[in-house]
Scaffold this active site. Structure first.
Site, PDB file in Angstrom:
ATOM      1  CG  LEU A 147      -1.650   7.123   1.347  1.00 48.27           C
ATOM      2  CD1 LEU A 147      -2.873   6.923   0.359  1.00 48.27           C
ATOM      3  CD2 LEU A 147      -1.391   8.486   1.310  1.00 48.27           C
ATOM      4  CG  ASP A 148      -2.702  10.238   7.875  1.00 50.53           C
ATOM      5  OD1 ASP A 148      -1.727   9.641   8.245  1.00 50.53           O
ATOM      6  OD2 ASP A 148      -2.998  11.453   7.822  1.00 50.53           O
ATOM      7  CE  LYS A 149     -10.110   3.639   9.899  1.00 52.25           C
ATOM      8  NZ  LYS A 149     -10.657   3.258  11.484  1.00 52.25           N
TER       9      LYS A 149
ATOM     10  CB  THR B 267      -5.231   9.918   3.343  1.00 48.55           C
ATOM     11  OG1 THR B 267      -5.198  11.081   4.513  1.00 48.55           O
ATOM     12  CG2 THR B 267      -4.903  10.668   2.066  1.00 48.55           C
TER      13      THR B 267
END
Length: 337
Positions: A150-152, A154
């Protein structure tokens, strides 16, 4: 023998310049460079291209498959590397599900998934290394247990594997789209129709290679959406991603005119304020004060267990910032928070 994954880049750089001979046969760029520079793999060359470290005739290259031509001047900047270690850290984890094969975490916003240059500590991997007795190694030395990312900024559901058998089976499920993944997002505007499918292809943004965009020659991407609530100038949306392109939801929603709230990269921060009525603008400013990242949350997943085959459903409650936004807008999000 150590692999590329065991290293991180430093600020020191070694630069090569290669002029392609008039007699050189046509080759892929990554293959030619790997054959021309000692002790560098094609995988490393592809990473250098992805990070903008290779120029052809002064222009940044973005495709490893490009064919070289006689007379081309190639400039290759190779950041020097040092071994990367993973330090176990006692970081609190919100565990959603756990057994002998898997552990599912509700990742908070602002947490990086695995160590890399500039983020050696404080990552989910550092926390898992402290909590778990064993983690899979199939994802690489500095990504123990990590099957997907997951993106940082998100938040939400992320699955880690405790052994390689579970890791490989779950990786296959992700690859062959055997895992149903649902997200919740707060996006700008009222979406019409209230449910549908977005099929626009996604690739590197030609004007900014650090971003992604809908482009004609991009990779197939499919996002299904359903509006759960119309919140005046925002919408609460449930999204299912069929493909897993980088920034897929953020790009698709921005392209549809409804960027994710707080997403400064794709126009979801303050760009929409000028289109609001004064009453809405005042509340929107209040909302933006609550959230300092994209309002995107990996909410739930459905899959068959990698060992037993039994159906598993995991769900992660919304983080505080998104719950505060819902409260400001008068939406009863108790079941989500």
């Amino acid at each position: 023998m150590l692999t590329d994954e065991l290293y991180e880049e430093t600020m020191d750089t070694q630069t090569y310049q290669i002029i392609v001979s008039p007699h050189q046969k046509s080759l892929r760029l990554d293959r030619f460079i790997a054959e021309s520079i000692p002790r560098i793999s094609r995988t490393r060359v592809q990473l250098l291209i992805e990070n903008g470290h290779i120029l052809r005739n002064g222009q940044v290259i973005d495709k490893a498959s490009l064919k070289i031509s006689p007379g081309d001047i190639l400039t290759i900047s190779i950041p020097q590397r040092r071994p990367l270690t993973v330090e176990p850290e006692m970081i609190p984890l919100q565990i959603v599900y756990e057994d002998d094969d898997l552990i599912v975490i509700n990742k908070p916003p602002d947490m990086v998934v695995h160590p890399a240059a500039g983020n050696r500590t404080g990552t989910l991997v550092n926390a898992l290394a402290h909590y778990c007795t064993t983690l899979s190694t199939a994802g690489g030395y500095y990504r123990p247990g990590i099957i997907h990312r997951l993106d940082k900024d998100t938040s939400g559901t992320i699955i880690a594997a405790k052994n390689d058998v579970a890791h490989n089976e779950m990786a296959r499920k992700f690859e062959y789209r055997k895992i149903e993944k649902y997200y919740l997002a707060l996006v700008w505007g009222t979406i019409t129709p209230s449910s549908g499918v977005i099929l626009d292809p996604i690739g590197r943004d030609p004007s900014n290679r650090k971003k992604f965009a809908v482009v004609p020659d991009g990779k197939d991407a499919e996002t299904r959406y359903e509006v759960l609530a119309d919140l005046d100038f925002l919408s609460l949306v449930r999204l299912r991603i069929i493909t897993g392109r980088t920034h897929q939801i953020r790009v698709h929603m921005a392209y549809s005119g409804h960027p994710v709230l707080g997403d400064s990269t794709y126009g979801g921060r303050t760009k929409k304020l000028k289109s609001l009525k004064p009453r809405q603008r005042e509340k929107a400013v209040q909302v933006l004060d609550c959230i300092h990242r994209q309002a995107l949350h990996s909410y739930e997943m459905f899959f068959d267990h990698p060992r037993t085959g039994e159906p598993v459903h995991v769900r992660s409650t919304l983080p505080r910032d998104m719950c505060e936004v819902l409260q400001i807008l008068g939406y009863d999000g108790e079941s989500l928070c």
